[in-house]
Enzyme design. Sequence first.
Site, PDB file in Angstrom:
ATOM      1  N   ASP A 203       0.851  -1.183   0.000  1.00  0.00           N
ATOM      2  CA  ASP A 203       0.000   0.000   0.000  1.00  0.00           C
ATOM      3  C   ASP A 203       0.888   1.235   0.000  1.00  0.00           C
ATOM      4  O   ASP A 203       1.293   1.728   1.051  1.00  0.00           O
ATOM      5  CB  ASP A 203      -0.910  -0.022   1.226  1.00  0.00           C
ATOM      6  CG  ASP A 203      -2.024   1.014   1.129  1.00  0.00           C
ATOM      7  OD1 ASP A 203      -2.022   1.792   0.151  1.00  0.00           O
ATOM      8  OD2 ASP A 203      -2.888   1.041   2.025  1.00  0.00           O
ATOM      9  N   GLY A 204       1.211   1.709  -1.204  1.00  0.00           N
ATOM     10  CA  GLY A 204       2.106   2.845  -1.338  1.00  0.00           C
ATOM     11  C   GLY A 204       1.489   4.030  -2.045  1.00  0.00           C
ATOM     12  O   GLY A 204       2.019   5.127  -2.012  1.00  0.00           O
ATOM     13  N   LYS A 205       0.363   3.779  -2.743  1.00  0.00           N
ATOM     14  CA  LYS A 205      -0.341   4.827  -3.491  1.00  0.00           C
ATOM     15  C   LYS A 205       0.628   5.613  -4.373  1.00  0.00           C
ATOM     16  O   LYS A 205       0.589   6.846  -4.439  1.00  0.00           O
ATOM     17  CB  LYS A 205      -1.107   5.745  -2.545  1.00  0.00           C
ATOM     18  CG  LYS A 205      -2.143   4.979  -1.706  1.00  0.00           C
ATOM     19  CD  LYS A 205      -2.856   5.863  -0.722  1.00  0.00           C
ATOM     20  CE  LYS A 205      -3.899   5.071   0.066  1.00  0.00           C
ATOM     21  NZ  LYS A 205      -3.309   4.069   0.971  1.00  0.00           N
ATOM     22  N   ARG A 206       1.484   4.906  -5.067  1.00  0.00           N
ATOM     23  CA  ARG A 206       2.502   5.524  -5.901  1.00  0.00           C
ATOM     24  C   ARG A 206       1.887   6.091  -7.184  1.00  0.00           C
ATOM     25  O   ARG A 206       0.898   5.583  -7.697  1.00  0.00           O
ATOM     26  CB  ARG A 206       3.584   4.503  -6.261  1.00  0.00           C
ATOM     27  CG  ARG A 206       4.385   3.998  -5.078  1.00  0.00           C
ATOM     28  CD  ARG A 206       5.091   5.156  -4.382  1.00  0.00           C
ATOM     29  NE  ARG A 206       6.088   4.706  -3.432  1.00  0.00           N
ATOM     30  CZ  ARG A 206       6.024   4.905  -2.117  1.00  0.00           C
ATOM     31  NH1 ARG A 206       5.009   5.534  -1.601  1.00  0.00           N
ATOM     32  NH2 ARG A 206       6.999   4.480  -1.329  1.00  0.00           N
TER      33      ARG A 206
END
Length: 317
Positions: free
Chosen positions: A104-107
């Site tokens: 979960d990095g929302k890159r």
Amino acid sequence: MSLDLLIEKIVKTQNPTVVGLDPKLEYVPEFIKKKAFVKYGMNPKGAAKAILKFNKGIIDAIYDIVPAVKPQLAFYEMLGVEGVKAFHKTIVYAKERGLYVIADGKRNDIGSTAEGYAAAYLGKIKIGEELYSPFPVDALTVNGYLGSDGIMPFTDACKKYDKGIFVLVKTSNPSSGELQDKVVGKVTGFADGDTIYEIMGRMCEKWGAAGKKRYGYSGVGAVVGATYPEQIKELREMLPYTFFLIPGYGAQGGRAEDLKSAFDKNGLGGIVNSSRAIMCAYQKEKCNQKDFAEAARREALKMKEALMEHIGIIKLP
């Protein structure tokens, strides 16, 4: 295929749950922290070692009853290089235990920067004649609000290396509607009067259209918050080929009875995240801290039972 593997694990465990590994230091039992601080010092390294030990205990307790885990990068990056090491070791350990891992990095970015993020989490990098997977996860959360040129490097990596992404569509936070619920005028290819989150959802369906998997869902999933059940129902009807990652269950207010509409007639279509409720179950139960892992397992089973009561038996199409 990556998403097919997740679906098969969901069916095998009869559990559409992903455990969020978002370990604040205050979530970690004192006996674990004390031992790590004595050995490594009361510093980022000691904290990271304590978190890794805690994560492994949780993983050992739930790997046979849940299909996936979702470590949130912020909780590791805040400890610097030692935290990133703990993140990597958590991934590797979870994979060894047979779990599907969602980073979960929302890159998001464009061009070579997006390609760099995609290589780090979904692909491989070449050094000399050797190929390496820096963070060998199965899927990554990404922010699609830069448009297609910020997504294509990720979808290209997914196709090449058989990975998945989950794009932010309707997020679980209270202020998400400040932007995502705004109604816009006619956009080329979309209906007049769509909200921004509806447009983003339709784009996910479009981005994944060429890559539908064995069980009917594409490798481009959507993040849709459990705190907005009406929007979940709407988006499920609108996006029949898009698999949902559903945060916001439990501590944020999402309830099992509100999530039935996220799933199709076979009980497929989404996976529901719980983080604090499972990690901190021992605090809620007020049981012995050394039983933290068993408490996490009990809470995970309780969540499974609550969801399955409304979803029913999950089966492959």
